[in-house]
Design an enzyme around this catalytic site. Structure first.
Site, PDB file in Angstrom:
ATOM      1  N   ASP A   1     -21.011  18.438  24.684  1.00  0.00           N
ATOM      2  CA  ASP A   1     -20.978  16.992  24.093  1.00  0.00           C
ATOM      3  C   ASP A   1     -21.705  15.882  25.125  1.00  0.00           C
ATOM      4  O   ASP A   1     -21.651  16.025  26.442  1.00  0.00           O
ATOM      5  CB  ASP A   1     -19.735  16.484  23.757  1.00  0.00           C
ATOM      6  CG  ASP A   1     -19.550  15.248  23.059  1.00  0.00           C
ATOM      7  OD1 ASP A   1     -20.305  14.966  22.033  1.00  0.00           O
ATOM      8  OD2 ASP A   1     -19.203  14.347  23.808  1.00  0.00           O
TER       9      ASP A   1
ATOM     10  N   GLU B   1     -26.110  18.682  22.929  1.00  0.00           N
ATOM     11  CA  GLU B   1     -26.291  17.342  22.333  1.00  0.00           C
ATOM     12  C   GLU B   1     -26.965  16.203  23.361  1.00  0.00           C
ATOM     13  O   GLU B   1     -26.185  15.640  24.021  1.00  0.00           O
ATOM     14  CB  GLU B   1     -24.942  16.882  21.811  1.00  0.00           C
ATOM     15  CG  GLU B   1     -25.069  15.602  20.718  1.00  0.00           C
ATOM     16  CD  GLU B   1     -24.218  14.624  21.150  1.00  0.00           C
ATOM     17  OE1 GLU B   1     -24.163  13.511  19.931  1.00  0.00           O
ATOM     18  OE2 GLU B   1     -23.328  14.627  21.918  1.00  0.00           O
TER      19      GLU B   1
END
Length: 649
Positions: free
Chosen positions: A319, A372
């Site tokens: 993330d 990401e």
């Protein structure tokens, strides 16, 4: 599993001395990838438990827990004499299931605090914050998956991922389902829908449920909200037995400031930077890891590998990578400190990400890491020896934003935005891209996917089916957030469950059936996935028909046979006798028609097949004359003559 001891290193047997010396060296170097064997709490085979915690600036550390009535004097730990700053010891009375913390007295300012174990395998159910003594024993039954998953996670394999938030997917009478209950319901649904992988939003232990797991305190513990570590293992095991891969959303970018967690751990800024210009994240009001500290890199690398090792997970989606790469991320001038060269790149974070990816692919080469990363940082999914970050894949955030922006437009205006749908192919092969329609696009007032689509309800569903068809045809692996597959109207919320009742309604059930059929065709058609990351697998036929809002392209497989033709008509006007050039003469079978009646469409189409003619068009020697339904995507597969003759016989 290694037992830890309290005696000085020089009194250890030689083998133990050597092992501890190696552990110390790797830990201080920042390359230790299995700190969960060295630190944390381990149940001793002979009874009791051993504890070890990193607190180099502590004056004293003791274990407090259920067995000693949380007394700070009963079970002190000893500081190892190897310079690691690790305190360790064994407690004979400690038993599995009991809760504990570390009472840390700092060498500075008399600071005393009770901390949860950073490497605990299990935690109390929130809002309680203690760690639990727990064994990681489990008898796995997924050998068939584990021995074959390398091919399933490969870059040339089909990957259609269902992104899932465990607490709000399904519930029972408003209450959470447990890992074991979810295992069976999820496996059944995944098989029905045809997804290859499930991606779990963070299950690492987190004190605030509303953070969706992105504010993690337990980097080695699955949240106790849904059961024990063995319950989580069972869920992964069961999904694997049904040939479904499991990916974990993992957050090494920041952590919350809760007192029981990593923040100010031993009376110093141990895990985070002391300077808020480096150590505090203004966007999420959380702390930023100090990637320049070798021990912190070892901690995070070990966390990542832990989930692949102990829980058999098939990959990590990392993330907020962009927030790690840029020192000025979400900061104004004067709110950040440049690197040693005066630049905005976080050199220590880059080194950590490369170390992480090298470790993952060294230890678990049949898994995948996915970034990401929302900027144009180069070589995110390229090997570290090519100056890349070393990820296997990267989310294509630009594709997501451009295509959704295009689809929100009234079709009458789409011709002025045609380039938003074609621009992604300019850079499509610069990285190994995943095409995400993720949870981030259906929260915070952005509305659900179906409600982003213009027009009346019929047109909204037709638009979304057309988008999904275009997405499944486009180069790149696929990811869809839960609820999108049946067009949930309500914006996603972590409270409650999805609107499953709506799947009995015509438009919703048709969309759900369409996604399942897309996945079936996708998985059975090598041209749609084998060359996702190579320009050799893609060829535009019509990229510039803006006036008609039509897009047409070819997808190809490794061997060049049986190419696939993808055609989208993004207006509500059906187009008959639409001529498109194709490279091969013969039959092109219509394997997907998003306007089919079974999906809730109007039923326009080509009666399942078209035959090409030796008429040149679009620079190709043959052409097909198509009927393009309104707001639709069609996928045609070329049928070689030999196969066609065999079928006819």
């Amino acid at each position: 599993m290694r037992s830890l001891h309290t005696q000085p290193v020089d009194s250890q047997p030689s083998g133990t001395q050597s092992r501890q010396a190696q552990d110390a060296y790797l830990f201080r170097e920042g390359t230790h990838a299995r700190l969960y064997d060295l630190l944390g709490c381990h149940v001793n085979p002979q009874g009791g438990a051993s504890f070890a915690v990193w607190a180099p600036n502590a004056e004293s550390v003791s274990v407090i827990g259920d067995w000693n009535y949380w007394s700070g004097d009963a079970d002190p730990l000893q500081l190892r004499d190897d310079g690691t700053g690790i305190w360790q010891g064994s407690v004979a009375d400690a038993q599995p299931g009991q809760t504990y913390k570390y009472r840390i007295r700092s060498r500075f300012n008399g600071y005393v605090v009770d901390k949860a174990d950073p490497v605990a395998f299990y935690a109390e159910h929130a809002p309680a914050t203690a760690s639990r003594i727990w064994s990681m024993d489990y008898e796995w039954n997924d050998d068939a998956w584990m021995t074959s998953r390398g091919a399933r996670n490969a870059l040339d394999a089909p990957m259609s991922t269902y992104e899932l938030h465990l607490g709000s997917w399904r519930r029972h009478d408003g209450e959470f389902l447990g890992y074991r209950e979810i295992a069976h319901q999820l496996a059944e649904y995944m098989l029905k829908m045809g997804f290859t992988h499930v991606e779990l939003m963070p299950v690492t232990e987190h004190p605030f449920y509303g953070s969706w797991g992105y504010q993690t305190t337990g980097y080695f513990a699955p949240t106790s909200r849904f059961g024990t570590p063995q319950d989580f293992m069972y869920m992964v095991d069961h999904l694997h037995q049904k040939n479904i891969g499991v990916l974990l959303d993992w957050v090494p970018s920041h952590f919350p400031t809760d007192e029981h967690g990593l923040q100010y751990f031993d009376g110093t800024h141990l895990f985070e930077h002391a300077d808020p210009r480096q150590g505090f994240h203004p966007e999420w009001s959380s702390s930023i890891f100090n990637y320049g500290r070798n021990e912190v890199r070892s901690f995070l690398t070990s966390s990542g590998l832990f989930w692949l090792d102990k829980y058999h997970l098939d990959g990590l989606r990392v993330d907020a990578v962009a927030s790690m790469l840029y020192l000025d991320y979400a900061r104004k001038d004067g709110e950040w400190i440049p690197n040693k060269f005066g630049g905005r790149e976080n050199l220590e974070a880059i080194e950590f990400l490369q170390t992480l990816n090298r470790a993952v692919y060294r230890e678990f080469p049949d898994t995948v890491t996915i970034a990401e990363e929302s900027t144009a940082w180069p070589n995110v999914s390229r090997p570290t020896d090519m100056d890349g970050l070393g990820f296997g894949m990267k989310w294509n955030m630009g594709w997501m934003h451009d295509d959704l922006a295009y689809m929100k437009e009234d079709p009458v205006y789409r011709k002025y935005h045609h380039g938003q749908m074609t621009f992604s192919l300019v850079y499509a092969f610069n990285e190994n891209f995943v095409l995400p329609l993720s949870h981030d696009e259906v929260v915070y007032g952005k509305g659900s996917l179906i409600n982003k689509m213009p027009g009346d309800p019929w047109q909204q569903f037709a638009n979304l089916r057309a988008l999904f068809g275009f997405m499944w045809g486009h180069p790149g692996k696929k990811l869809l957030f839960m609820g999108g597959e049946f067009g949930q109207r309500r914006e996603w919320t972590h409270d409650g469950e999805l609107e499953w009742w709506s799947t009995s309604l015509e438009g919703h059930s048709g969309l759900q059936h369409f996604v399942a059929e897309l996945n079936r065709v996708y998985r059975g058609t090598p041209a749609l996935y084998q060359l996702d990351f190579s320009a050799n697998g893609f060829e535009w036929i019509a990229a510039d028909d803006a006036d008609a809002s039509v897009f047409a392209f070819l997808r190809k497989a490794h061997d060049g046979t049986a190419p696939v033709l993808v055609v989208s008509n993004m207006t509500p006007l059906p187009r008959t006798n639409y001529l498109l050039g194709v490279p091969l003469g013969g039959e092109w079978r219509e394997v997907i028609n998003s306007d089919a009646g079974e999906f809730g469409g109007a039923g326009w189409g080509n009666l399942g097949r078209v035959e090409s003619s030796p008429v040149r068009s679009h620079g190709r020697p043959h052409s097909v004359c198509l009927t393009l339904p309104p707001l639709s995507t069609l996928i045609f597969q070329y049928v070689p003559h030999a196969k066609k003759a065999s079928t006819a016989h």
